[in-house]
Structure formats: C-alpha cells, structure tokens
Enzyme design. Structure first.
Site, mmCIF file in Angstrom:
data_model
loop_
_atom_site.group_PDB
_atom_site.id
_atom_site.type_symbol
_atom_site.label_atom_id
_atom_site.label_comp_id
_atom_site.label_asym_id
_atom_site.label_seq_id
_atom_site.Cartn_x
_atom_site.Cartn_y
_atom_site.Cartn_z
ATOM 1 N N PHE A 178 -36.920 -8.822 81.778
ATOM 2 C CA PHE A 178 -36.979 -8.379 80.381
ATOM 3 C C PHE A 178 -36.140 -7.137 80.166
ATOM 4 O O PHE A 178 -36.354 -6.032 80.798
ATOM 5 C CB PHE A 178 -38.376 -8.053 79.708
ATOM 6 C CG PHE A 178 -38.268 -8.121 78.059
ATOM 7 C CD1 PHE A 178 -38.186 -9.400 77.616
ATOM 8 C CD2 PHE A 178 -38.183 -6.929 77.589
ATOM 9 C CE1 PHE A 178 -38.159 -9.494 76.029
ATOM 10 C CE2 PHE A 178 -38.105 -7.223 76.069
ATOM 11 C CZ PHE A 178 -38.134 -8.182 75.410
ATOM 12 N N ASP A 192 -31.785 -16.940 76.775
ATOM 13 C CA ASP A 192 -32.737 -17.022 77.885
ATOM 14 C C ASP A 192 -33.207 -18.605 78.109
ATOM 15 O O ASP A 192 -32.451 -19.259 78.923
ATOM 16 C CB ASP A 192 -33.965 -16.491 77.169
ATOM 17 C CG ASP A 192 -35.184 -16.033 78.001
ATOM 18 O OD1 ASP A 192 -35.188 -16.247 79.170
ATOM 19 O OD2 ASP A 192 -36.180 -15.643 77.374
ATOM 20 N N GLY A 247 -30.411 -9.407 66.983
ATOM 21 C CA GLY A 247 -30.028 -8.889 68.230
ATOM 22 C C GLY A 247 -28.616 -8.943 68.417
ATOM 23 O O GLY A 247 -27.963 -8.390 69.350
HETATM 24 P P1 IMP Z 1 -34.090 -18.383 73.762
HETATM 25 O O1 IMP Z 1 -34.265 -19.078 72.579
HETATM 26 O O2 IMP Z 1 -35.052 -18.260 74.881
HETATM 27 O O3 IMP Z 1 -32.841 -18.658 74.692
HETATM 28 O O4 IMP Z 1 -34.236 -16.756 73.545
HETATM 29 C C1 IMP Z 1 -32.856 -15.916 72.772
HETATM 30 C C2 IMP Z 1 -33.789 -14.879 72.048
HETATM 31 O O5 IMP Z 1 -34.862 -14.290 72.708
HETATM 32 C C3 IMP Z 1 -32.875 -13.761 72.053
HETATM 33 O O6 IMP Z 1 -31.830 -13.903 70.795
HETATM 34 C C4 IMP Z 1 -33.525 -12.460 72.140
HETATM 35 O O7 IMP Z 1 -33.712 -12.070 70.764
HETATM 36 C C5 IMP Z 1 -34.766 -12.728 72.672
HETATM 37 N N1 IMP Z 1 -34.727 -12.510 74.177
HETATM 38 C C6 IMP Z 1 -34.601 -13.141 75.324
HETATM 39 N N2 IMP Z 1 -34.728 -12.494 76.449
HETATM 40 C C7 IMP Z 1 -34.666 -11.134 75.915
HETATM 41 C C8 IMP Z 1 -34.888 -10.013 76.662
HETATM 42 O O8 IMP Z 1 -34.729 -9.734 77.813
HETATM 43 N N3 IMP Z 1 -35.126 -8.960 76.097
HETATM 44 C C9 IMP Z 1 -34.979 -9.128 74.582
HETATM 45 N N4 IMP Z 1 -34.847 -9.945 73.840
HETATM 46 C C10 IMP Z 1 -34.898 -11.065 74.442
HETATM 47 MG MG MG Z 2 -32.258 -12.486 69.290
#
Ligand code: IMP
Ligand code: MG
Length: 181
Positions: A153, A104, A45
């Site tokens: 999303f 996120d 990403g």
């Molecule tokens: P976290 O560990 O929940 O903070 O998630 C982080 C990872 O989730 C990011 O590196 C993204 O790859 C993925 N992610 C979180 N939200 C989205 C979104 O809205 N679209 C696409 N990927 C997301």
């Molecule tokens: Mg990611």
C-alpha cells in the site's frame, strides 16, 4: 521529511516521478500526433500526476474528469465501481486517454474504459503512474505505465490513505502501524 514516521520505504522520488512524466508525455505525443484526443483524469488520485503529465504532452487536447468510487478509508479494494462524477464533454468519435494514479486489481480502469467505449469513443487507452501488476484480478492492463511496483500500500503524490498523504511530493510505502493502529 514530512510524515517520515509513517512512511517505511520510498518507492519513487520527485526526480523519478519527473522522469516518468517526461517519458510518458513524449510517448503519448508521438503515438497520438494529428489525432483528436480527450484526456480524462480519474479524481481524486489522478492529481498531481494528471497536471504534470499534461505539461509534457505536446498536442492540442481537451481535458475532462470523472470520479469513480473506490477505497473508503480502507486499504482493500471494493468490488463495485460506481460513477460519482461523469464527463462534461462529448467523446464521440474521439481518442480518449484515461489517467489514474495506480492500477491495482484493474476493476476501476476496466469499468471506466467500458463506459467510455459505450459513450462512442474511437479508442480508449489508459495511462497510470503506478502498476501493481501482481495484484491484478481483471484481464486489463494500462498501455502507458510509469513504474511497476510490488503489491504494497503506497501513498503520496495524489495517492491517499483516508484522504491523507496526497500532498507528499514523493511516493512511499505506508507503514502498517498507521492502518493497524
Ligand atoms: P483497482 O480498481 O483495484 O485497480 O484500484 C484502483 C484504485 O484504488 C486507484 O485509483 C486508487 O485510488 C486505489 N488504490 C489502489 N492501490 C492503492 C495504494 O496502494 N494506495 C492508494 N490507493 C490505492
Ligand atoms: Mg483513485
């Protein structure tokens, strides 16, 4: 526009993203002047944000990548963070800036930051393009943020759904009909 039917709202245009990269790059340049810095991009990403941000950083830096497991063809975050690709460089005694597309729940960045500290980094700071601040489940925030967004999303500019849409030049909210079928 490409994928127009799948995107229901634009969150950031190419121009918006360019302005964010300039602002963040300038800030990091000022904050880390004279320091030994290693930029760590979280695959997949972090691309293309990682490259565009780095072009705006006027420092002599080293660059490396890690890959952590996250979403697998779903729009929900998984609980466990696994390291699928580790660093090649040594970061002992260096300042590390971790770069990801989005924060996120905060699980991924919190886990990665702890690993980098354990590896002996002098400091670990994170930089993300997008921040879903209202979705946070961990006590962790990124220091450098391009844009705070609502808990929806989003795809494009590196962000995917099922590995699709990463090549969109802008960031948009994915229409429910794409993942609800
Ligand atoms: P976290 O560990 O929940 O903070 O998630 C982080 C990872 O989730 C990011 O590196 C993204 O790859 C993925 N992610 C979180 N939200 C989205 C979104 O809205 N679209 C696409 N990927 C997301
Ligand atoms: Mg990611």
């Amino acid at each position: 526009m490409l994928f127009d039917n799948d995107i229901k709202e634009i969150i950031a245009t190419e121009e918006d993203i360019d302005a964010m990269c300039k602002r963040l790059g300038k800030q990091i340049t000022e904050d880390f002047k004279g320091k030994e810095v290693v930029f760590v991009g979280l695959l997949n990403g972090c691309n293309p944000f990682f490259s565009d941000l780095l072009k705006r950083v006027e420092l002599k830096v080293q660059v490396d990548y890690m890959r952590a497991s996250s979403y697998h063809g779903t729009i929900k975050s998984s609980n466990e963070v696994k390291i699928l690709k580790d660093l090649d460089l040594s970061i002992k005694g260096k300042h590390v800036i971790v770069v990801d597309d989005i924060i996120d729940t905060g699980k991924t960045l919190k886990a990665i930051v702890n690993i980098l500290k354990y590896k002996g980094a002098l400091s670990v700071t994170s930089c993300v393009l997008l921040d879903k601040a209202s979705a946070r489940e961990e006590d962790y925030d990124a220091k450098y943020v391009g844009l705070v967004i609502p808990n929806k999303f989003v795809v494009g500019y590196g962000l995917d759904f099922n590995e699709y849409y990463r090549n969109l030049p802008y960031i948009g909210v994915l229409s429910e009909k794409v993942y609800e079928g």
